[in-house]
Design an enzyme around this catalytic site. Structure first.
Site, PDB file in Angstrom:
ATOM      1  N   HIS A 180       9.747 -23.894   9.658  1.00  0.00           N
ATOM      2  CA  HIS A 180       8.658 -24.621  10.314  1.00  0.00           C
ATOM      3  C   HIS A 180       7.289 -24.408   9.670  1.00  0.00           C
ATOM      4  O   HIS A 180       6.425 -25.281   9.786  1.00  0.00           O
ATOM      5  CB  HIS A 180       8.565 -24.202  11.787  1.00  0.00           C
ATOM      6  CG  HIS A 180       9.659 -24.789  12.634  1.00  0.00           C
ATOM      7  ND1 HIS A 180       9.615 -24.807  14.010  1.00  0.00           N
ATOM      8  CD2 HIS A 180      10.841 -25.370  12.291  1.00  0.00           C
ATOM      9  CE1 HIS A 180      10.722 -25.379  14.491  1.00  0.00           C
ATOM     10  NE2 HIS A 180      11.483 -25.724  13.453  1.00  0.00           N
ATOM     11  N   ARG A 216       1.881 -30.916  10.528  1.00  0.00           N
ATOM     12  CA  ARG A 216       1.120 -29.851  11.196  1.00  0.00           C
ATOM     13  C   ARG A 216       0.445 -28.938  10.169  1.00  0.00           C
ATOM     14  O   ARG A 216      -0.705 -28.518  10.350  1.00  0.00           O
ATOM     15  CB  ARG A 216       2.055 -29.063  12.118  1.00  0.00           C
ATOM     16  CG  ARG A 216       2.486 -29.910  13.311  1.00  0.00           C
ATOM     17  CD  ARG A 216       3.699 -29.394  14.030  1.00  0.00           C
ATOM     18  NE  ARG A 216       4.119 -30.360  15.050  1.00  0.00           N
ATOM     19  CZ  ARG A 216       5.290 -30.336  15.665  1.00  0.00           C
ATOM     20  NH1 ARG A 216       6.178 -29.389  15.389  1.00  0.00           N
ATOM     21  NH2 ARG A 216       5.589 -31.250  16.558  1.00  0.00           N
ATOM     22  N   ASP A 232       0.862  -1.179   0.000  1.00  0.00           N
ATOM     23  CA  ASP A 232       0.000   0.000   0.000  1.00  0.00           C
ATOM     24  C   ASP A 232       0.900   1.231   0.000  1.00  0.00           C
ATOM     25  O   ASP A 232       2.139   1.121  -0.099  1.00  0.00           O
ATOM     26  CB  ASP A 232      -1.018  -0.020   1.156  1.00  0.00           C
ATOM     27  CG  ASP A 232      -0.416   0.320   2.518  1.00  0.00           C
ATOM     28  OD1 ASP A 232       0.838   0.396   2.628  1.00  0.00           O
ATOM     29  OD2 ASP A 232      -1.178   0.495   3.485  1.00  0.00           O
ATOM     30  N   CYS A 284       2.827  -3.321   4.088  1.00  0.00           N
ATOM     31  CA  CYS A 284       2.029  -2.128   4.361  1.00  0.00           C
ATOM     32  C   CYS A 284       2.716  -1.402   5.507  1.00  0.00           C
ATOM     33  O   CYS A 284       3.918  -1.614   5.735  1.00  0.00           O
ATOM     34  CB  CYS A 284       0.572  -2.486   4.663  1.00  0.00           C
ATOM     35  SG  CYS A 284       0.312  -3.561   6.095  1.00  0.00           S
ATOM     36  N   GLY A 295      -2.336  -5.451   8.589  1.00  0.00           N
ATOM     37  CA  GLY A 295      -3.496  -5.521   7.703  1.00  0.00           C
ATOM     38  C   GLY A 295      -3.278  -6.512   6.571  1.00  0.00           C
ATOM     39  O   GLY A 295      -4.165  -7.318   6.244  1.00  0.00           O
ATOM     40  N   THR A 352       2.348  -1.472   8.922  1.00  0.00           N
ATOM     41  CA  THR A 352       2.757  -2.379  10.004  1.00  0.00           C
ATOM     42  C   THR A 352       2.949  -3.816   9.544  1.00  0.00           C
ATOM     43  O   THR A 352       3.594  -4.609  10.237  1.00  0.00           O
ATOM     44  CB  THR A 352       1.680  -2.406  11.111  1.00  0.00           C
ATOM     45  OG1 THR A 352       0.445  -2.825  10.499  1.00  0.00           O
ATOM     46  CG2 THR A 352       1.505  -1.048  11.759  1.00  0.00           C
ATOM     47  N   HIS A 374       6.703 -30.887  10.632  1.00  0.00           N
ATOM     48  CA  HIS A 374       6.121 -29.576  10.320  1.00  0.00           C
ATOM     49  C   HIS A 374       5.123 -29.684   9.162  1.00  0.00           C
ATOM     50  O   HIS A 374       4.105 -28.992   9.151  1.00  0.00           O
ATOM     51  CB  HIS A 374       7.225 -28.570  10.007  1.00  0.00           C
ATOM     52  CG  HIS A 374       8.211 -28.452  11.124  1.00  0.00           C
ATOM     53  ND1 HIS A 374       7.858 -27.991  12.362  1.00  0.00           N
ATOM     54  CD2 HIS A 374       9.523 -28.795  11.196  1.00  0.00           C
ATOM     55  CE1 HIS A 374       8.909 -28.037  13.167  1.00  0.00           C
ATOM     56  NE2 HIS A 374       9.934 -28.522  12.477  1.00  0.00           N
TER      57      HIS A 374
HETATM   58  C1  RB5 Z   1      -2.193   2.793   6.403  1.00  0.00           C
HETATM   59  O1  RB5 Z   1      -2.323   3.999   7.089  1.00  0.00           O
HETATM   60  C2  RB5 Z   1      -1.997   1.655   7.376  1.00  0.00           C
HETATM   61  O2  RB5 Z   1      -3.149   1.455   8.127  1.00  0.00           O
HETATM   62  C3  RB5 Z   1      -1.601   0.393   6.639  1.00  0.00           C
HETATM   63  O3  RB5 Z   1      -0.447   0.624   5.932  1.00  0.00           O
HETATM   64  C4  RB5 Z   1      -1.317  -0.817   7.500  1.00  0.00           C
HETATM   65  O4  RB5 Z   1      -0.400  -0.548   8.486  1.00  0.00           O
HETATM   66  C5  RB5 Z   1      -2.500  -1.558   7.985  1.00  0.00           C
HETATM   67  O5  RB5 Z   1      -2.406  -2.589   8.649  1.00  0.00           O
END
Ligand code: RB5
Length: 150
Positions: free
Chosen positions: A105, A143, A15, A72, A77, A74, A140
């Site tokens: 694994h 599983r 993103d 993205c 998402g 974090t 593994h």
């Molecule tokens: C975008 O602002 C942010 O929410 C997206 O990049 C991500 O981190 C979502 O999980």
């Protein structure tokens, strides 16, 4: 069964929050001779990550690609979206140990990272570890087989 070879082609999506990192990873992969299919996004203009997450996860789920990358802000998402698809094992790896273990694994077929969590240097090292670490198979695989019964 083990999977030791480095993939020759990879599908990648991001993103806006990870657009710049996506370009960095893409360049590094192409320098290694790995063919990269880029499903976007193609700029830092805000967009909704489920769109590109879905595009990559569908192609892994269908077997059109063996390995993918989703990034993205974090990585959270993208992980949530990708793991809704059958046969997708998307692993959020913002550290080297997780990257190696996700292959050994879990036979992870999508690497997920957070562009706002880690720097380019670490992301490139994580990518290298993820590409080069083989799946150990054996117990593994047993599983992982159970995933299909859930
Ligand atoms: C975008 O602002 C942010 O929410 C997206 O990049 C991500 O981190 C979502 O999980």
């Amino acid at each position: 069964m083990t999977e030791a070879s480095i993939p020759q082609r990879i599908i990648i999506g991001c993103d806006h929050a990870a657009y710049r990192l996506k370009e960095t990873l893409k360049t590094a992969l192409q320098k290694q001779g790995i063919a990269v299919t880029d499903v976007g996004t193609y700029s830092e203009a805000a967009m909704d990550y489920p769109e590109t997450g879905r595009a990559v996860a569908q192609k892994i789920s269908s077997g059109d690609f063996d390995r993918g990358i989703l990034i993205c802000g974090t990585g959270l998402g993208m992980s949530m979206v990708a793991n809704k698809y059958p046969h997708v094992r998307a692993a959020l790896c913002n550290d080297l140990f997780s990257a190696a273990m996700s292959r050994r694994h879990n036979n992870a077929n999508i690497l997920v990272m957070g562009g706002r969590v880690i720097g380019d240097g670490l992301a490139l090292e994580i990518l290298k570890a993820w590409l080069e670490t083989p799946f150990e198979g054996g117990r593994h695989q047993r599983r992982l087989d159970r995933f299909d019964t859930i």
